[in-house]
Design an enzyme around this catalytic site. Sequence first.
Site, PDB file in Angstrom:
ATOM      1  N   LYS A  90      31.044 -30.729  12.963  1.00  0.00           N
ATOM      2  CA  LYS A  90      30.401 -30.542  14.477  1.00  0.00           C
ATOM      3  C   LYS A  90      29.927 -29.015  14.460  1.00  0.00           C
ATOM      4  O   LYS A  90      30.925 -28.053  14.025  1.00  0.00           O
ATOM      5  CB  LYS A  90      31.334 -30.826  15.528  1.00  0.00           C
ATOM      6  CG  LYS A  90      30.916 -30.567  16.738  1.00  0.00           C
ATOM      7  CD  LYS A  90      30.142 -31.719  17.418  1.00  0.00           C
ATOM      8  CE  LYS A  90      29.065 -31.318  18.600  1.00  0.00           C
ATOM      9  NZ  LYS A  90      27.776 -30.740  18.074  1.00  0.00           N
ATOM     10  N   GLN A 111      33.320 -22.201  12.230  1.00  0.00           N
ATOM     11  CA  GLN A 111      33.337 -23.322  13.070  1.00  0.00           C
ATOM     12  C   GLN A 111      34.529 -24.150  13.020  1.00  0.00           C
ATOM     13  O   GLN A 111      35.071 -24.711  13.910  1.00  0.00           O
ATOM     14  CB  GLN A 111      31.877 -24.218  12.964  1.00  0.00           C
ATOM     15  CG  GLN A 111      31.635 -25.222  13.857  1.00  0.00           C
ATOM     16  CD  GLN A 111      30.974 -24.626  15.070  1.00  0.00           C
ATOM     17  OE1 GLN A 111      30.000 -23.705  14.844  1.00  0.00           O
ATOM     18  NE2 GLN A 111      31.171 -24.774  16.368  1.00  0.00           N
ATOM     19  N   LYS A 114      37.172 -22.181  15.027  1.00  0.00           N
ATOM     20  CA  LYS A 114      36.759 -22.548  16.689  1.00  0.00           C
ATOM     21  C   LYS A 114      37.125 -24.096  16.985  1.00  0.00           C
ATOM     22  O   LYS A 114      37.819 -24.077  18.075  1.00  0.00           O
ATOM     23  CB  LYS A 114      35.481 -22.254  16.538  1.00  0.00           C
ATOM     24  CG  LYS A 114      34.810 -22.282  18.132  1.00  0.00           C
ATOM     25  CD  LYS A 114      33.276 -22.024  17.934  1.00  0.00           C
ATOM     26  CE  LYS A 114      32.697 -20.810  17.142  1.00  0.00           C
ATOM     27  NZ  LYS A 114      31.430 -20.547  17.471  1.00  0.00           N
ATOM     28  N   LYS A 126      27.513 -26.558   9.912  1.00  0.00           N
ATOM     29  CA  LYS A 126      26.726 -25.722  10.392  1.00  0.00           C
ATOM     30  C   LYS A 126      25.555 -25.875   9.756  1.00  0.00           C
ATOM     31  O   LYS A 126      25.343 -26.373   8.501  1.00  0.00           O
ATOM     32  CB  LYS A 126      27.072 -24.292  10.688  1.00  0.00           C
ATOM     33  CG  LYS A 126      26.410 -23.460  11.239  1.00  0.00           C
ATOM     34  CD  LYS A 126      26.757 -23.603  13.039  1.00  0.00           C
ATOM     35  CE  LYS A 126      26.019 -22.774  13.587  1.00  0.00           C
ATOM     36  NZ  LYS A 126      26.619 -22.623  15.031  1.00  0.00           N
ATOM     37  N   ASP A 166      21.683 -23.573  18.261  1.00  0.00           N
ATOM     38  CA  ASP A 166      22.081 -22.230  17.851  1.00  0.00           C
ATOM     39  C   ASP A 166      20.710 -21.329  18.186  1.00  0.00           C
ATOM     40  O   ASP A 166      19.934 -21.687  18.886  1.00  0.00           O
ATOM     41  CB  ASP A 166      22.678 -22.233  16.450  1.00  0.00           C
ATOM     42  CG  ASP A 166      23.573 -20.849  16.377  1.00  0.00           C
ATOM     43  OD1 ASP A 166      24.634 -20.793  16.594  1.00  0.00           O
ATOM     44  OD2 ASP A 166      22.926 -19.988  15.844  1.00  0.00           O
ATOM     45  N   ASN A 241      20.150 -18.030  25.220  1.00  0.00           N
ATOM     46  CA  ASN A 241      20.945 -18.770  25.857  1.00  0.00           C
ATOM     47  C   ASN A 241      22.280 -18.327  26.407  1.00  0.00           C
ATOM     48  O   ASN A 241      22.686 -18.337  27.515  1.00  0.00           O
ATOM     49  CB  ASN A 241      21.069 -20.228  25.021  1.00  0.00           C
ATOM     50  CG  ASN A 241      22.038 -21.150  25.642  1.00  0.00           C
ATOM     51  OD1 ASN A 241      23.401 -21.003  25.334  1.00  0.00           O
ATOM     52  ND2 ASN A 241      21.728 -21.852  26.572  1.00  0.00           N
TER      53      ASN A 241
HETATM   54  P1  NDP Z   1      18.968 -17.674  21.366  1.00  0.00           P
HETATM   55  O1  NDP Z   1      17.798 -18.045  20.182  1.00  0.00           O
HETATM   56  O2  NDP Z   1      18.909 -18.506  22.656  1.00  0.00           O
HETATM   57  O3  NDP Z   1      19.050 -16.105  21.568  1.00  0.00           O
HETATM   58  C1  NDP Z   1      19.282 -15.215  20.626  1.00  0.00           C
HETATM   59  C2  NDP Z   1      19.202 -13.734  21.217  1.00  0.00           C
HETATM   60  O4  NDP Z   1      19.702 -12.850  20.407  1.00  0.00           O
HETATM   61  C3  NDP Z   1      17.766 -13.275  21.547  1.00  0.00           C
HETATM   62  O5  NDP Z   1      17.819 -12.563  22.757  1.00  0.00           O
HETATM   63  C4  NDP Z   1      17.410 -12.729  20.096  1.00  0.00           C
HETATM   64  O6  NDP Z   1      16.155 -11.808  20.422  1.00  0.00           O
HETATM   65  C5  NDP Z   1      18.678 -11.980  19.880  1.00  0.00           C
HETATM   66  N1  NDP Z   1      18.568 -11.950  18.277  1.00  0.00           N
HETATM   67  C6  NDP Z   1      18.643 -13.162  17.460  1.00  0.00           C
HETATM   68  N2  NDP Z   1      18.569 -12.426  16.138  1.00  0.00           N
HETATM   69  C7  NDP Z   1      18.852 -11.192  16.310  1.00  0.00           C
HETATM   70  C8  NDP Z   1      18.659 -10.236  15.283  1.00  0.00           C
HETATM   71  N3  NDP Z   1      18.736 -10.358  14.049  1.00  0.00           N
HETATM   72  N4  NDP Z   1      18.752  -8.691  15.851  1.00  0.00           N
HETATM   73  C9  NDP Z   1      18.852  -8.558  17.175  1.00  0.00           C
HETATM   74  N5  NDP Z   1      18.753  -9.448  18.251  1.00  0.00           N
HETATM   75  C10 NDP Z   1      18.622 -10.965  17.584  1.00  0.00           C
HETATM   76  O7  NDP Z   1      20.542 -17.937  20.617  1.00  0.00           O
HETATM   77  P2  NDP Z   1      21.711 -18.146  21.267  1.00  0.00           P
HETATM   78  O8  NDP Z   1      21.794 -17.476  22.624  1.00  0.00           O
HETATM   79  O9  NDP Z   1      22.189 -19.666  21.274  1.00  0.00           O
HETATM   80  O10 NDP Z   1      22.741 -17.558  20.232  1.00  0.00           O
HETATM   81  C11 NDP Z   1      23.382 -16.206  20.216  1.00  0.00           C
HETATM   82  C12 NDP Z   1      24.613 -16.117  19.503  1.00  0.00           C
HETATM   83  O11 NDP Z   1      25.607 -16.930  20.061  1.00  0.00           O
HETATM   84  C13 NDP Z   1      24.426 -16.412  18.234  1.00  0.00           C
HETATM   85  O12 NDP Z   1      25.436 -15.547  17.238  1.00  0.00           O
HETATM   86  C14 NDP Z   1      25.139 -17.993  18.047  1.00  0.00           C
HETATM   87  O13 NDP Z   1      25.612 -18.209  16.772  1.00  0.00           O
HETATM   88  C15 NDP Z   1      26.318 -17.805  18.805  1.00  0.00           C
HETATM   89  N6  NDP Z   1      26.577 -19.201  19.629  1.00  0.00           N
HETATM   90  C16 NDP Z   1      25.893 -19.982  20.284  1.00  0.00           C
HETATM   91  C17 NDP Z   1      26.269 -21.121  20.856  1.00  0.00           C
HETATM   92  C18 NDP Z   1      25.233 -22.030  21.623  1.00  0.00           C
HETATM   93  O14 NDP Z   1      25.917 -22.808  22.290  1.00  0.00           O
HETATM   94  N7  NDP Z   1      24.040 -21.813  21.661  1.00  0.00           N
HETATM   95  C19 NDP Z   1      27.643 -21.492  20.778  1.00  0.00           C
HETATM   96  C20 NDP Z   1      28.330 -20.533  20.059  1.00  0.00           C
HETATM   97  C21 NDP Z   1      27.999 -19.338  19.637  1.00  0.00           C
HETATM   98  P3  NDP Z   1      14.764 -12.039  19.976  1.00  0.00           P
HETATM   99  O15 NDP Z   1      14.447 -13.218  20.902  1.00  0.00           O
HETATM  100  O16 NDP Z   1      13.952 -10.891  19.976  1.00  0.00           O
HETATM  101  O17 NDP Z   1      15.088 -12.946  18.544  1.00  0.00           O
END
Ligand code: NDP
Length: 445
Positions: A90, A111, A114, A126, A166, A241
Amino acid sequence: MDARLEAIRDTVLARNPGEAEFHQAVVEVFESLGPVHDRHPEFLEAAILERLCEPERQIIFRVPWTDDAGRVRINRGFRVEFNSALGPYKGGLRFHPSVYLGIVKFLGFEQIFKNALTGMPIGGGKGGSDFDPRGRSDAEVMRFCQSFMTELYRHIGEYTDVPAGDIGVGGREIGYLFGQYKRITNRYESGVLTGKGVSWGGSLVRPEATGFGTVIFTQEMLKTRGTSLEGQRVVVSGSGNVAINAIAKAQSLGATVVACSDSSGYVVDETGIDVALLREVKEVQRARLKEYAERRAGVSYVDGGSVWDVGATVALPCATQNELDGGAAARLVRGGLVAVGEGANMPSTRGAIAVFQEAGVLFGPGKAANAGGVATSALEMQQNASRDSWSFEHTEERLTDIMVGIHERCAATAEEYGEPGNYVLGANIGGFVKVADAMLAQGLI
Ligand code: NDP
């Protein structure tokens, strides 16, 4: 690090050359595990760590698709099925140009622990692709997702491997992926993917779960010092997100979130981020964060730079790995930082974690603090299996109980191993022992 573990670490690093993020995740976990092996020499005899660091299966595949101009594009797809001791693999799918095997393996490795900490029956995996959805039309994203699933479908299933979202993979992408899976297999197998739309098998609270859960975990940490989020000045990185829902939850608990970012820059909004406007800009229009500043009076936008330069008492890194380094950590500490809750996976470098821990800052590592997302995915699987759908209130209550439970487990484990308040140690040992016990019971596989 314990000398017995050093030798295993060296082998793992040599076997996986060039995978810097995977190395980082492995070393961070190994640094916590010495005392466990003093108590459980059977784990060493059964080579649990060596087996844990070698994924059960790694799949790499070609993803061909055509863009709107009719040009052929080729991306690379990945699914790493890391460990199934506790349940089907998962973990999410990430679509981002930086994705390569080392990123997928670090995420898959994290993961495992976690998922164990959630107490739910789920193993660790993943996947993703170096596809960049940014600037792509809906039709391009759909063709890419269909091509991706045309290979992935043969490796997944509700009893085998259950992907979710993700970075770069949200409700839209899960929809296209699910549609293609259904079409190829001729099965309405809801439990094969999580993060689905609520009208077709998704769970309420899943979109909010990771951000909400991170804030609930942070609140639990603050309670141990007799304080709370009420009145705290919070900075959040990212505006995706996880970030948006962390902002919403933190403000509902009385904090003021004064800044958030994307990969181009950050906004400072001293009166508190307007969540409805942020959702409109980022989720509906899929625009850049800069637009938020253009549409709200009194907000400043900083092009480039680091959101961590905005001082805070609570920091919630919710963007990506290694986005908060030792220098930024030191600046935050000087500015009066009290707590860090990691919504992203491995956002703090090892240097930053050391700074936080030396300064006595409460530090909730991602594998514990952001586990609410995958936990609610497991709740989605439960609803799918029983062909039921739960109310928002009931699901949020379950999520809260799970996060409070994870906090308790980490705190109790840290205490048991003589380092009260060390959530890194608590999360690593708490997750590891559960998986190791199951692996031992299941024999040499
Ligand atoms: P989204 O794609 O919804 O959002 C990602 C955000 O982070 C955007 O604002 C993006 O900016 C920014 N970002 C991504 N890559 C970079 C980078 N290299 N440098 C600077 N900013 C960056 O992803 P999520 O919110 O789903 O995921 C965010 C984090 O949370 C990740 O680490 C993910 O692994 C973790 N996570 C997510 C889960 C989920 O349920 N979605 C569960 C557990 C962990 P821009 O739009 O400019 O790229």
